[in-house]
Every structure is written in structure tokens, then in C-alpha cells.
Design a protein around this motif. Sequence first.
Motif, short mmCIF file in Angstrom:
data_model
loop_
_atom_site.label_atom_id
_atom_site.label_comp_id
_atom_site.label_asym_id
_atom_site.label_seq_id
_atom_site.Cartn_x
_atom_site.Cartn_y
_atom_site.Cartn_z
N ARG A 160 24.83 44.97 46.31
CA ARG A 160 23.51 46.27 46.71
C ARG A 160 24.63 47.37 46.71
O ARG A 160 23.22 48.34 46.13
N HIS A 161 25.63 48.25 47.10
CA HIS A 161 25.63 49.66 46.81
C HIS A 161 27.39 48.65 45.95
O HIS A 161 28.29 48.11 46.40
N LEU A 162 27.33 49.80 44.74
CA LEU A 162 28.90 49.29 44.20
C LEU A 162 29.86 49.45 45.36
O LEU A 162 30.07 50.77 45.42
N PRO A 163 30.92 48.95 44.76
CA PRO A 163 32.10 49.48 45.18
C PRO A 163 32.99 50.74 44.50
O PRO A 163 31.73 51.02 43.43
N HIS A 164 33.83 50.65 44.57
CA HIS A 164 33.98 52.89 43.75
C HIS A 164 34.82 51.83 42.59
O HIS A 164 36.17 50.69 42.68
N ILE A 165 34.88 52.27 42.03
CA ILE A 165 34.60 51.34 40.17
C ILE A 165 35.39 53.28 39.34
O ILE A 165 34.91 54.14 39.58
N HIS A 166 36.71 53.13 39.54
CA HIS A 166 37.35 54.10 38.68
C HIS A 166 38.05 53.35 36.86
O HIS A 166 37.95 52.74 36.96
N MET A 167 37.56 54.54 36.27
CA MET A 167 37.94 54.16 34.93
C MET A 167 39.15 55.36 34.14
O MET A 167 39.18 56.13 34.30
N LEU A 168 40.14 53.75 34.27
CA LEU A 168 41.30 54.71 33.30
C LEU A 168 41.03 54.59 32.32
O LEU A 168 40.56 54.77 31.42
N ARG A 169 41.20 56.27 31.94
CA ARG A 169 41.67 56.95 30.81
C ARG A 169 40.34 57.26 30.40
O ARG A 169 39.83 56.90 28.76
N GLY A 170 39.06 57.63 31.12
CA GLY A 170 37.98 56.99 31.11
C GLY A 170 36.73 58.88 31.65
O GLY A 170 36.25 58.70 31.43
N LEU A 171 37.51 60.00 31.41
CA LEU A 171 37.15 61.31 32.03
C LEU A 171 36.17 62.07 30.61
O LEU A 171 35.50 62.82 31.23
N ASN A 172 36.33 61.45 29.50
CA ASN A 172 35.23 61.27 28.98
C ASN A 172 34.10 60.73 29.10
O ASN A 172 32.68 61.04 28.03
N LEU A 173 34.02 60.02 29.63
CA LEU A 173 32.66 59.05 30.21
C LEU A 173 31.97 59.93 31.49
O LEU A 173 30.99 59.71 31.93
N ALA A 174 32.76 60.77 31.37
CA ALA A 174 31.85 61.77 32.91
C ALA A 174 30.19 62.38 32.40
O ALA A 174 30.18 62.48 31.31
N GLY A 175 29.48 61.54 33.13
CA GLY A 175 27.90 61.50 33.00
C GLY A 175 27.73 60.89 31.77
O GLY A 175 26.35 61.04 31.30
N ASP A 176 28.14 60.22 31.42
CA ASP A 176 27.65 58.88 30.40
C ASP A 176 26.71 57.68 31.69
O ASP A 176 26.72 57.97 32.66
N ARG A 177 26.51 56.42 31.35
CA ARG A 177 25.30 55.85 32.03
C ARG A 177 26.16 55.25 33.08
O ARG A 177 25.59 54.59 33.52
N TRP A 178 27.51 55.27 32.64
CA TRP A 178 27.80 54.06 33.73
C TRP A 178 27.99 54.63 35.50
O TRP A 178 28.91 55.48 35.20
N PRO A 179 28.02 53.76 36.36
CA PRO A 179 28.48 54.76 37.89
C PRO A 179 29.67 54.66 37.90
O PRO A 179 29.99 54.15 39.14
N PHE A 180 30.44 55.46 37.52
CA PHE A 180 31.80 55.01 37.82
C PHE A 180 31.82 56.43 38.98
O PHE A 180 31.21 57.17 38.70
N ALA A 181 32.67 56.07 39.74
CA ALA A 181 33.29 57.11 40.57
C ALA A 181 34.30 57.46 40.64
O ALA A 181 34.21 58.82 41.23
N SER A 182 35.23 57.43 39.90
CA SER A 182 36.08 58.43 39.45
C SER A 182 36.62 57.71 38.28
O SER A 182 36.60 57.07 37.55
N ALA A 183 37.52 58.44 37.41
CA ALA A 183 38.23 58.39 36.84
C ALA A 183 38.99 59.27 36.55
O ALA A 183 39.20 60.27 36.31
N ASP A 184 40.24 59.46 35.32
CA ASP A 184 41.01 60.13 35.07
C ASP A 184 41.37 59.84 33.11
O ASP A 184 40.68 59.40 32.35
N SER A 185 42.06 61.12 33.37
CA SER A 185 42.24 61.43 31.49
C SER A 185 43.60 62.52 31.70
O SER A 185 43.70 63.32 32.29
N VAL A 186 44.07 62.38 30.24
CA VAL A 186 45.06 63.51 30.10
C VAL A 186 44.64 64.83 29.37
O VAL A 186 45.95 65.27 28.16
#
Length: 228
Positions: A160-186
Motif C-alpha cells: 500500500r505504501h511503497l518502499p524507498h525506491i532510489h534511482m541510480l543515475r536518475g536525477l534527470n527523472l526528477a519531476g517525472d511520473r515515477w515516485p522515486f524517493a531519491s536519485a543521484d547524478s553527476v
Amino acid sequence: MLHYHGTPLTPRAELLKMAGKHFCVPFSDPRDADICQQIGQSIMFDNGQFTAFTQGKSFDENAFYAWVEPRLGHPHWAVVPDVIDGAVEQQRDLVAQWPFPRALGGVVWHMALPIDYLLELAGEWPRICFGSSGQYWQVGSPSWARRADEAFNALARRHRHLPHIHMLRGLNLAGDRWPFASADSVNVARNFKDTGTCPERMARNIDSRQCGVRWQPIPVYSQLDLIA
């Protein structure tokens, strides 16, 4: 969404302007680790497997554990060692060796691996890192997007409540439709000099983009479905 900005970032004076940000410090180049722990809100310690894989180098998990052990403690955490393009059993073997509390780690689910393995990890770990691999190597590509939809569909049906999902190499997805709890990027560290932009200003713009926190399962179509 927490935005982890990758290091190293030079010159040091520009890194200091980023005080108060969240940072990603890789084991493959840890020169900024100490200063980031002094000025950052939190640190994600990357195991450096992606760099080792792309450069054809070996990875020493024991050396990684020795390096990260004195640095771990809330709110800082590290990416659990993984095998890029490895089989599920290889991943399980490395996960089983993690010597620290699970709350201080993020276990990797490579997107080319079965969804069942993702659900297995979600039942055992509070934080999961999505890693782009195989046919899903290019973050944001059409095939990657369909796989991300499949993954979140499966998680939302189980939790019902998603676990914390982190997207590796994924800061370009900030603001997109997927509910990532965190992401990183260089992105900032690599590109601010080319754009002539202050890195703190670049990071501030990225930090202002947020993802939602819930996911409603949606239909997922393959290219064959669209042709038919």
C-alpha cells in the motif's frame, strides 16, 4: 524526493557553495568524502560498481566495507555491492554478505532481472536502488520506461505504501511520473563548467523538481501491442 549530487566536484571552493545539499560519494573516487560529511545534509556512498564495470576493473567488496564502515550512520547510507549484468543468485550472494544494518544500505535491483526478485527485496529491505541494465541500460528510453511502469505496478499491488525506491543515475527523472524517493547524478559536477553556470544554482534547479509519492497501476504495452 531527495537529490544526491555526485562528486568529485572541483574546485573545492565551488563544492563548498553546495553546503546543505545531499551528496553521492563514490568508492571509485572518494576524495570529497570528508568534506561532504562536514557540509552535507546526508551522504549516499556509492559502491563504485558502475565505474568498475564500465572501465573493466575489478571490485574489492572487502576494501569497500573497510572504507565505508566508519562513515555509516543515519542519515548516511551506502549502496550494497552488486553484480552488473549478473544473475539473481550472484546478487543474493553479495546481499547476504552485507555486514551492516539494512537500514544503512540500499540493495540494488537491476531492471533486467525478474520482477519477482524485486518483490523479494522489497519484502526484506527498506531501501531499493533501481539499476539500469541489459536492454534497460539507457535511463528514460521507451523500453526503460515500460520496465519502470511494470516494476511500480508490481510494487503498488503488493505494498500500500511503497518502499524507498532510489534511482541510480536518475536525477534527470526528477519531476517525472515515477515516485522515486531519491536519485543521484553527476550532472552538476560534470557539466557546470561547460555551461558556465554556478553548480549550486544548477543543483538548486534540480532540487526544485519533485516526484509524487503514490503509484496507481497502469496498463503496460509492448511495441508489438502498439503495432497490432
